[in-house]
Design a protein around this motif. Structure first.
Motif, PDB file in Angstrom:
ATOM      1  N   UNK A 139       0.839  -1.205   0.000  1.00  0.00           N
ATOM      2  CA  UNK A 139       0.000   0.000   0.000  1.00  0.00           C
ATOM      3  C   UNK A 139       0.871   1.251   0.000  1.00  0.00           C
ATOM      4  N   UNK A 140       1.967   1.204   0.741  1.00  0.00           N
ATOM      5  CA  UNK A 140       2.897   2.334   0.736  1.00  0.00           C
ATOM      6  C   UNK A 140       3.494   2.521  -0.660  1.00  0.00           C
ATOM      7  N   UNK A 141       3.825   1.424  -1.344  1.00  0.00           N
ATOM      8  CA  UNK A 141       4.358   1.529  -2.703  1.00  0.00           C
ATOM      9  C   UNK A 141       3.385   2.240  -3.618  1.00  0.00           C
ATOM     10  N   UNK A 142       2.090   1.951  -3.466  1.00  0.00           N
ATOM     11  CA  UNK A 142       1.087   2.637  -4.275  1.00  0.00           C
ATOM     12  C   UNK A 142       1.090   4.138  -4.028  1.00  0.00           C
ATOM     13  N   UNK A 143       1.158   4.548  -2.766  1.00  0.00           N
ATOM     14  CA  UNK A 143       1.215   5.976  -2.441  1.00  0.00           C
ATOM     15  C   UNK A 143       2.497   6.596  -2.978  1.00  0.00           C
ATOM     16  N   UNK A 144       3.588   5.872  -2.835  1.00  0.00           N
ATOM     17  CA  UNK A 144       4.890   6.345  -3.307  1.00  0.00           C
ATOM     18  C   UNK A 144       4.842   6.626  -4.807  1.00  0.00           C
ATOM     19  N   UNK A 145       4.339   5.679  -5.584  1.00  0.00           N
ATOM     20  CA  UNK A 145       4.306   5.851  -7.037  1.00  0.00           C
ATOM     21  C   UNK A 145       3.329   6.954  -7.447  1.00  0.00           C
ATOM     22  N   UNK A 146       2.251   7.114  -6.710  1.00  0.00           N
ATOM     23  CA  UNK A 146       1.330   8.205  -7.005  1.00  0.00           C
ATOM     24  C   UNK A 146       2.024   9.561  -6.845  1.00  0.00           C
ATOM     25  N   UNK A 147       2.780   9.714  -5.777  1.00  0.00           N
ATOM     26  CA  UNK A 147       3.505  10.973  -5.538  1.00  0.00           C
ATOM     27  C   UNK A 147       4.568  11.194  -6.608  1.00  0.00           C
ATOM     28  N   UNK A 148       5.359  10.164  -6.866  1.00  0.00           N
ATOM     29  CA  UNK A 148       6.453  10.299  -7.832  1.00  0.00           C
ATOM     30  C   UNK A 148       5.934  10.630  -9.219  1.00  0.00           C
ATOM     31  N   UNK A 149       4.884   9.944  -9.644  1.00  0.00           N
ATOM     32  CA  UNK A 149       4.309  10.207 -10.968  1.00  0.00           C
ATOM     33  C   UNK A 149       3.847  11.659 -11.094  1.00  0.00           C
ATOM     34  N   UNK A 150       3.176  12.153 -10.045  1.00  0.00           N
ATOM     35  CA  UNK A 150       2.691  13.533 -10.086  1.00  0.00           C
ATOM     36  C   UNK A 150       3.852  14.528 -10.112  1.00  0.00           C
ATOM     37  N   UNK A 151       4.894  14.249  -9.351  1.00  0.00           N
ATOM     38  CA  UNK A 151       6.060  15.135  -9.358  1.00  0.00           C
ATOM     39  C   UNK A 151       6.714  15.154 -10.733  1.00  0.00           C
ATOM     40  N   UNK A 152       6.827  14.007 -11.363  1.00  0.00           N
ATOM     41  CA  UNK A 152       7.418  13.938 -12.699  1.00  0.00           C
ATOM     42  C   UNK A 152       6.562  14.661 -13.735  1.00  0.00           C
ATOM     43  N   UNK A 153       5.264  14.782 -13.444  1.00  0.00           N
ATOM     44  CA  UNK A 153       4.365  15.529 -14.337  1.00  0.00           C
ATOM     45  C   UNK A 153       4.445  17.035 -14.114  1.00  0.00           C
ATOM     46  N   UNK A 154       5.294  17.446 -13.157  1.00  0.00           N
ATOM     47  CA  UNK A 154       5.446  18.869 -12.883  1.00  0.00           C
ATOM     48  C   UNK A 154       4.427  19.435 -11.913  1.00  0.00           C
ATOM     49  N   UNK A 155       3.692  18.574 -11.241  1.00  0.00           N
ATOM     50  CA  UNK A 155       2.661  19.031 -10.319  1.00  0.00           C
ATOM     51  C   UNK A 155       3.251  19.345  -8.944  1.00  0.00           C
ATOM     52  N   UNK A 156       2.557  20.198  -8.222  1.00  0.00           N
ATOM     53  CA  UNK A 156       2.846  20.404  -6.806  1.00  0.00           C
ATOM     54  C   UNK A 156       1.974  19.435  -6.032  1.00  0.00           C
ATOM     55  N   UNK A 157       2.574  18.652  -5.163  1.00  0.00           N
ATOM     56  CA  UNK A 157       1.867  17.520  -4.560  1.00  0.00           C
ATOM     57  C   UNK A 157       1.669  17.738  -3.074  1.00  0.00           C
ATOM     58  N   UNK A 158       0.434  17.581  -2.667  1.00  0.00           N
ATOM     59  CA  UNK A 158       0.078  17.515  -1.245  1.00  0.00           C
ATOM     60  C   UNK A 158      -0.661  16.200  -1.060  1.00  0.00           C
TER      61      UNK A 158
END
Length: 380
Positions: A139-158
């Motif tokens: 489950x942590x891996x899923x959260x991790x990849x969600x954050x990383x993907x958004x960061x790579x898309x140039x998004x600001x992530x909260x």
């Protein structure tokens, strides 16, 4: 479509014998025969690059050198080879990992691929300070990849998740290109994570019927998410000019397995929480008998090595046939290794790849297009 082939960098050491280790078991003493120096690993990497392998996998865990640092150094001695860096998301923050990947891409000219390893051994994870159970790690891996993907898309992530929390996270420079994510796992939750987040789902080298089931399973889960994924397989390989020569080499490796080492490794792997590892163990049952579990598919490696425990064994033509068989199931990427890794890269690259090229299944990824024939002026 050309098949994609990757090789392996033995950061746990190399030998003319099998180097065991992995999944909570230490590397065997044979790994000292050829220590994993940057010079030797660079030799393997350059050979793989020249032969036409697209990338090289580096493992992760206490049994080997760190993959990030090692590949960063080896990359400076190569030009085109990509590095399939295995890493565990529980050991580094998602923002830092996204930044590291972005830096790696810029400094290598876009030669990073990421192999996300959730970690199937709680006792090994605890040694690194990670005390989550297996399902929680996924489950942590899923959260991790969600954050990383958004960061790579140039998004600001909260994000305030069950296991991870970031606030106002943003990269100053996003990677170009975005690294592709490879991932494997046989448990139900692993399939869910793969379907939602990954580009390439990797399976270990099980018999074709079992591989076909896995492909159908993950493909169905991905379709429910409105996504599609590619499929790869991780195998060792022993290929020679004749089948007899290849099997003689396999039997030579088997003869080198010390009974006490086999017993110790099997006892260590038996406590593995990884469903994939348990499936590997079931292929040989700890016995030296009946190790050819499908034509040219040999389970002997798994007697002393955790993780990938099967090898394609046969003549160059037979190995090419087995590759084509897996490809018909839906496998487009192959991650191979062999002992020793330098010599076996040449056996495969010079013996099997030309046969696949002749069948239209492969073309050298770095080959320069043929120059047009020079026009000879007509004279009387």
């Amino acid at each position: 479509m050309s098949l994609t082939f990757h090789w392996f960098l033995p950061t746990n050491g190399d030998s003319r014998h099998v180097v065991g280790g992995g999944h909570g078991t230490p590397a065997t003493v044979s790994g000292r025969d050829r220590p994993p120096t940057v010079a030797y690993l660079s030799q393997i990497a350059r050979a793989a690059e020249d032969l036409g392998f697209v990338g090289a996998l580096t493992p992760t865990g206490a049994w080997c050198e760190d993959a990030w640092l090692t590949t960063a150094m080896v990359s400076q001695n190569t030009e085109r080879l990509k590095f399939l860096v295995a890493f565990r998301p529980g050991f580094v923050s998602p923002t830092l990992a996204a930044q590291m990947a972005s830096t790696f891409q810029r400094q290598t000219g876009g030669r990073l691929l990421l192999n996300v390893v959730t970690g199937g051994e709680s006792h090994e994870q605890r040694a690194y300070g990670d005390f989550l159970d297996k399902d929680a790690r996924y489950r942590r891996t899923g959260e991790f990849l969600e954050i990383v993907r958004d960061l790579w898309d140039g998004k600001t992530v909260d994000l305030s998740g069950e296991h991870l929390q970031v606030e106002d996270a943003k990269l100053a420079r996003v990677p170009d290109p975005v690294p592709e994510i490879y991932f494997g796992g046989s448990s139900p939750i692993a399939g869910e994570i793969a379907a939602r987040h990954v580009d390439v789902y990797l399976t270990w080298g099980e018999p074709p019927a079992q591989v076909a089931e896995k492909i159908a399973w993950v493909r169905g889960l991905a379709a429910k998410e409105g996504r599609s994924v590619r499929f790869g397989i991780r195998l060792h390989v022993i290929t020679r000019d004749t089948s007899e020569q290849a099997w003689a080499e396999a039997h030579k490796l088997l003869d080198g397995f010390d009974p006490e080492t086999v017993k110790s490794v099997q006892a260590g792997l038996a406590r593995s929480e990884s469903e994939g590892q348990q499936r590997m163990l079931a292929l040989h049952g700890g016995s030296r008998d009946g190790l050819e579990i499908h034509p040219n598919l040999w389970a002997g490696i798994g007697l002393v090595r955790g993780g990938a425990g099967t090898a394609l064994v046969g003549s160059h033509d037979e190995v090419a046939e087995r590759i084509a068989e897996y490809h018909r199931l839906g496998i487009d990427e192959f991650v191979f290794s062999g002992y020793p890794h330098l010599e076996e890269a040449y056996w495969f690259g010079e013996g099997v790849l030309p046969r696949l090229a002749a069948q239209g299944l492969w073309q050298h990824p770095f080959a320069k297009p043929a120059a047009p024939a020079a026009q000879v002026p007509f004279t009387r």
